[in-house]
Structure formats: structure tokens, C-alpha cells
Design an enzyme around this catalytic site. Structure first.
Site, PDB file in Angstrom:
ATOM      1  CG  HIS A   1      -2.127  -0.886   1.024  1.00 35.45           C
ATOM      2  ND1 HIS A   1      -3.358  -0.614   1.544  1.00 35.45           N
ATOM      3  CD2 HIS A   1      -2.261  -2.044   0.329  1.00 35.45           C
ATOM      4  CE1 HIS A   1      -4.208  -1.562   1.184  1.00 35.45           C
ATOM      5  NE2 HIS A   1      -3.560  -2.446   0.469  1.00 35.45           N
TER       6      HIS A   1
ATOM      7  CE1 TYR B   1      -6.072   3.692  11.185  1.00 35.08           C
ATOM      8  CE2 TYR B   1      -5.292   4.075   8.952  1.00 35.08           C
ATOM      9  CZ  TYR B   1      -5.207   3.389  10.154  1.00 35.08           C
ATOM     10  OH  TYR B   1      -4.255   2.423  10.328  1.00 35.08           O
TER      11      TYR B   1
ATOM     12  N   PRO C   1      -4.910   0.309  18.761  1.00 39.25           N
ATOM     13  CG  PRO C   1      -6.807  -0.812  18.001  1.00 39.25           C
ATOM     14  CD  PRO C   1      -6.212  -0.188  19.224  1.00 39.25           C
TER      15      PRO C   1
ATOM     16  CE  LYS D   1       3.769   2.989  13.447  1.00 43.42           C
ATOM     17  NZ  LYS D   1       3.617   2.241  12.183  1.00 43.42           N
TER      18      LYS D   1
HETATM   19  C1  PHB Z   1      -6.550  -4.198  10.679  1.00 42.62           C
HETATM   20  O1  PHB Z   1      -6.611  -4.402   9.471  1.00 42.62           O
HETATM   21  O2  PHB Z   1      -6.938  -5.049  11.504  1.00 42.62           O
HETATM   22  C2  PHB Z   1      -6.046  -2.896  11.160  1.00 42.62           C
HETATM   23  C3  PHB Z   1      -5.493  -2.006  10.256  1.00 42.62           C
HETATM   24  C4  PHB Z   1      -5.025  -0.777  10.684  1.00 42.62           C
HETATM   25  C5  PHB Z   1      -5.106  -0.443  12.024  1.00 42.62           C
HETATM   26  C6  PHB Z   1      -5.644  -1.333  12.928  1.00 42.62           C
HETATM   27  C7  PHB Z   1      -6.105  -2.563  12.503  1.00 42.62           C
HETATM   28  O3  PHB Z   1      -4.667   0.764  12.425  1.00 42.62           O
END
Ligand code: PHB
Ligand code: APR
Length: 393
Positions: free
Chosen positions: A76, A204, A296, A300
Site C-alpha cells: 500500500h 481512517y 490499534p 503499531k
Molecule cells: C486491521 O486491518 O486489523 C487494522 C489495520 C489498521 C489499524 C488497525 C487494525 O490501524
């Protein structure tokens, strides 16, 4: 009768940290035994993170377990942040020259187990009552039990890779360790569904109803999350309710193209920041979730575990191959310097994107201004990007 064996490095915990360390060490001729409390199927049943920093992907290749990741993982070059009804792309590659690898922790753990099998690595599953002993002496050992009775493994070093609830950190006397902790007043409800991801890059989202995240595992497997109160239960959230709420928190153009479906996993995870100092007690070294966890939001957790393993791996190779103990002596301070940068970034992303129940209108204005500043400044974006793709080890 207790059976006794010997190894150079006794590793407690067969998650990503313990498996990666044992694999790397064996390739350099250092003998290890991994003791895991659960069965292999149980460990592989856990759905966890999915974004690997560039440096972690490199470490997987060095451990000779990167082939499937390179074949099936997705590179990505950017991520999106959505707020105020719009969606802004952050071009990670243009800002840093680096990318991230989207590849599930479950798959990565499977590859590590296969790597261990291939090299004939010793991984003992369903080890009960694992206890590190005599950690302050030059002859530490680990005791455990299995169906055949009690066992003892003598080692030079013990490495605690047994996660947040493990026994290793708890074996350190309270007055020898300092704990830092922050608990966030919400959780993430996560759903895995066999549907095409709504976006080929992660989104996000900051929304007045709460944070949302659109992630993925492959072209046919989506991973979505929404911020929920800690009092919510999985039973209260049918798949329909989940997708309805997720869509409400996304810009219209995204929500309208979302393919919804049946969840194949659904769980609520609390958000917590936690770290201990130092990461060493005598001949016990802590690594990964055993020593620190992060919310999360910046992806990290797994990546910070990987940097611990990188430092410890090199320190142990220097010890055994060169008789040089400087790496072991500086392990805790080197690892912690990077751990705290991961703590800072995860806290910052969490603050930027979530609705905090106690936030005042003033706090909300600051959050809006933080977002406005971010997307008005190439330097602010570059700071986010360099942390997201991973600071150097
Ligand atoms: C996930 O795909 O589980 C995931 C991706 C990004 C994050 C947290 C979890 O910041
Ligand atoms: N004895 C033996 N094994 C144990 C014990 C114990 N007393 N306690 C826990 N374990 C095992 C767990 O069953 C688990 O398989 O230790 C392993 C720890 O694995 P993880 O929790 O996955 O931790 P780690 O390997 O450090 O992985 C890094 O980063 O963001 C996170 O969730 C992400 O799990 C990932 C972690």
C-alpha cells in the site's frame, strides 16, 4: 520425575514475537525452545492486526518466511483519513519513499510456524504452568508441565514473548519494574467479512458518531471497525446494525459503494496504552506485547514487537558469535526508545480520530484544528507518514 533438557535461549510464548525470534536465531546457529500455552490451532484462530511496516517485512524475508507474504500481501502506497464528509489521501510513498504491506497477522503466524517446522525448530504447545526461574543467576531455567509430567529447560537466557497476560513480566519483582498505563474510555468493535473491501486503501474516519476504520485482508476479505462504548457487547450488534452504523460514519461516496455481508468474526477490543521499564530483569528479556501495548489506531502493536525482536536478535548474535555483550546491555534502552515513539504516535492518532465522551467543545475545536493543520501542511503530513510506514530500527 522431572525431565531436564538444555537450550541456549528459552522463549516463552509462541505468538509472532517468539516464533520470529526463534526462527532468526536458529538461522544463525543459536538453539532455542519455544513454550506456548495454547494449541497451534488456537494461536492461528486469533484475528489481529494486518499492516506491516517495511522493516518488519524485511525481517520476515531475512527469517526466510517472507515468500507467501510477498506473493499474497498487498503493498500500500497510501491511506485515507475521512472527516467532515470528505476523504483525504495521504501519499505515504511520495512523502517517505516507503510503503506498508497489508498481510494478516494470522497468515504471518502461519508462515512462521511453517518456517519453524521446516527447520525442525522446537515449539512445545499446550505447555502448562510455565515458570521462568532463577532469572538473576547465570543459570536461569524454565519449568512447565505437559501430559507426560513436569519438565525443566536450562538456558543461558529467557525471553518473555508471552503477550500482555503472560507469566514473564509477572515474574519480575514489583520494585524492579515501572509500569506506565493509559486506558481509553471506548473499544473497537471489529468485523471480518467475506466481501470486497470498500476501498483498496485503508480509510481512517473521524465522525461525530465515533471513529470508524475500513481495512482489508485481501481482494475478497474486508476488516471493518467502529468505536463503541466499553459497555456494549457483541450480542447487541447484529451484522445489519454494524454495517448501518459503519456506513453512517463514512463519507457518502464511500458508504454508497459498500458491499455488506455476513461476519465471519466479530469481537470488541478495549483500547489501552501500556509499557514497562526496563525490558530486562537479570537474564530475562521482555519483547512484544509482554512489555508494551498500544491502541490499534496507528497499527503499531505488531510492528513495535518486531523492532524489539530485531534488537534482541542482533544482540544475541553478537553475544554468541562475537562474545560482544554491548547489544544485550543496551537492549532495554534501545528498544524502549522506539517503543515510546510508537506509544506517542498511537496515542496521537487515537486522539485525532476518536470521540472522547468527556471532551469539551474546546477539545473538539483542537481536534478539528489538528485535522485542518495536518491537511494544510506537507510537513505535518510527512510526520504522520514517516511514523505510519515505520521509524528506522
Ligand atoms: C486491521 O486491518 O486489523 C487494522 C489495520 C489498521 C489499524 C488497525 C487494525 O490501524
Ligand atoms: N506460558 C506460555 N505461553 C503463554 C503464556 C504462558 N504463561 N501466556 C501467554 N502465552 C502465549 C499466548 O498464548 C500467545 O500465543 O504467548 C503468546 C503471546 O503472543 P501475542 O499476544 O500475539 O504477543 P506477541 O507475540 O508479542 O505479538 C505481538 O502485537 O499488537 C499486537 O496483537 C498484536 O499479537 C500481536 C502482538
Amino acid at each position: 520425575m522431572t525431565s531436564a533438557t538444555r537450550t541456549q535461549v528459552g522463549i516463552i510464548g509462541g505468538g509472532p514475537s517468539g516464533l520470529l525470534l526463534s526462527q532468526l536465531l536458529q538461522l544463525r546457529g543459536i538453539d532455542t525452545v519455544v513454550l506456548e500455552r495454547r494449541s497451534r490451532d488456537y494461536v492461528l484462530g486469533r484475528i489481529r492486526a494486518g499492516v506491516l511496516e517495511h522493516g518488519f517485512a524485511e525481517l520476515m524475508r531475512e527469517a526466510q518466511v517472507g515468500e507467501r507474504m510477498d506473493r499474497e500481501g498487498q503493498i500500500h502506497e497510501g491511506v485515507y483519513i475521512a472527516y467532515d464528509g470528505r476523504r483525504e489521501r495521504i501519499d505515504l510513498h511520495a512523502l517517505t519513499g516507503k510503503t506498508v504491506m497489508v498481510y494478516g497477522q494470522t497468515e504471518l503466524t502461519r508462515d512462521l510456524y511453517e518456517g519453524r517446522d521446516r527447520l525442525g525448530g522446537k515449539v512445545i504447545h499446550e505447555a502448562e504452568d510455565v515458570r521462568p526461574q532463577d532469572l538473576n543467576s547465570s543459570h536461569p531455567y524454565i519449568t512447565y508441565r505437559d501430559g507426560s509430567g513436569p519438565h525443566r529447560i536450562d538456558c543461558d537466557y529467557v525471553v518473555g514473548c508471552d503477550g500482555f497476560h503472560g507469566v514473564s513480566r509477572q515474574s519480575i519483582p514489583k520494585d524492579k519494574i515501572q509500569t506506565f498505563e493509559k486506558i481509553f474510555p471506548f473499544g473497537w468493535l471489529g468485523v471480518l467479512s467475506r466481501t470486497p473491501p470498500v476501498s483498496s486503501e485503508l480509510i481512517y474516519a473521524n465522525h461525530e458518531r465515533g471513529f470508524a476504520l475500513c481495512s482489508l485482508r485481501s481482494a475478497t476479505l474486508s476488516r471493518y471497525y467502529i468505536q463503541v462504548p466499553l459497555s456494549d457487547t457483541v450480542q447487541e450488534w447484529s451484522d445489519e446494525l454494524f454495517f448501518e452504523e459503519l456506513k453512517r460514519r463514512l463519507p457518502e461516496e464511500v458508504a454508497s459503494s459498500m458491499v455488506t455481508g455476513v461476519s465471519i468474526e466479530k469481537s470488541i477490543a478495549p483500547l489501552r496504552s501500556f509499557a514497562v521499564e526496563p525490558m530486562r530483569y537479570g537474564n530475562l528479556f521482555l519483547a512484544g506485547d509482554a512489555a508494551h501495548i498500544v491502541p490499534p489506531t496507528g497499527a503499531k502493536g505488531l510492528n513495535t514487537a518486531a523492532s524489539d525482536i530485531y534488537y534482541l536478535y542482533h544482540a544475541l548474535v553478537d553475544h554468541y558469535a562475537r562474545g560482544n555483550d554491548r547489544g544485550l546491555e543496551s537492549y532495554s534502552s534501545r528498544a524502549l526508545a522506539r517503543v515510546w515513539k510508537g506509544q506517542r504516535f498511537s496515542w496521537w492518532m487515537t486522539k485525532l480520530l476518536h470521540r472522547f465522551p468527556d471532551d469539551s467543545p474546546y477539545d473538539r475545536r483542537l481536534q478539528q484544528t489538528e485535522l485542518a493543520y495536518l491537511f494544510s501542511s506537507e510537513r505535518a503530513l510527512a510526520s504522520l507518514a514517516e511514523n505510519y510506514v515505520g521509524l528506522p530500527f
